[in-house]
Write an enzyme that holds these catalytic residues in place. Sequence first.
Site, short mmCIF file in Angstrom:
data_model
loop_
_atom_site.label_atom_id
_atom_site.label_comp_id
_atom_site.label_asym_id
_atom_site.label_seq_id
_atom_site.Cartn_x
_atom_site.Cartn_y
_atom_site.Cartn_z
N CYS A 24 -2.33 22.88 69.81
CA CYS A 24 -1.11 23.28 70.51
C CYS A 24 -0.17 22.08 70.47
CB CYS A 24 -1.45 23.63 71.96
SG CYS A 24 -0.02 23.95 73.00
N CYS A 84 4.94 24.87 66.29
CA CYS A 84 4.16 25.52 67.34
C CYS A 84 3.06 26.26 66.58
CB CYS A 84 5.03 26.51 68.11
SG CYS A 84 4.08 27.64 69.16
N1 DGL Z 1 0.84 27.28 70.66
C1 DGL Z 1 1.55 26.37 71.48
C2 DGL Z 1 2.22 25.27 70.69
O1 DGL Z 1 1.78 24.93 69.62
C3 DGL Z 1 2.32 26.81 72.69
C4 DGL Z 1 2.80 28.21 72.90
C5 DGL Z 1 3.17 28.43 74.36
O2 DGL Z 1 2.24 28.62 75.16
O3 DGL Z 1 4.36 28.38 74.70
O4 DGL Z 1 3.16 24.67 71.14
#
Ligand code: DGL
Length: 264
Positions: free
Chosen positions: A75, A189
Amino acid sequence: MSDKRPILFFDSGVGGLSVLGPTRALLPQAPFVYAADSAGFPYGTKSEAEIAVRVPALLGRLAERYRPRLIVIACNTASTIALADVRAALDVPVVGTVPAIKPAAEVSATRVIGVLGTDATVRQPYVDDLAARFAGDCLVLRHGSAELVALAEAKLHGRATDPTRYAAILQGLFGQEGGMRIDTIVNACTHFPLVVDELKAAAPGIRFVDGSAGIARRIAYLVGDQDWPSAAGIGRAVFTRADAASEALVPALATFGLDRIEAL
Ligand code: DGL
């Protein structure tokens, strides 16, 4: 003796699957735990303080329960805010996920790059630093989209998404000054590679770059020569809130080798 300790992946939702996929391909014997903080989702609209408290605390509980050999914070939001704190708190190697600005700068011909992430990620000093270090001669435009995170979640939950929304979201980059010269967009993301086909269809000719394959290689480099169980690795998904929404993910999770589902 075979070592059954898993590799633990962590994200707010399904995004980390985009890193788990290439990692499984490199390490077929590895047991995996995929942890999604469904009770805290989404992260991208939260404050730095909330993420900085929540992520190390949760990873502490997960590490205690699953005793992983390695943790992957799959993440960008959690990594750009809390990676250093998690490393300091845990006695387990931790791999983070940060925007792939360096590979984007290596391939951009126009020297104009878009960084598409969450609102929380695109405002991080960590991103300023990457842009200054690796893309000093580029114009680096940023856009945060909570809607694109929601679209990726909807897709993995088996729901159809509106194709016109992808172009509208990308307009947040192309509509900025200099944005029409963007030739490369960083999917900053981990949710976004899950909808890269939809993004490409909405922006023909634009190159989309993400860090998944590079992170998978890094993980394999760190643990590849360790001892593994002889049978193919088992995978389990753990949710901080198990409910009908997590149940709806069962078919998608199975395609990533995650056959057991449990609640933290
Ligand atoms: N998958 C996450 C990232 O790479 C975050 C998505 C979220 O919960 O807003 O930032």
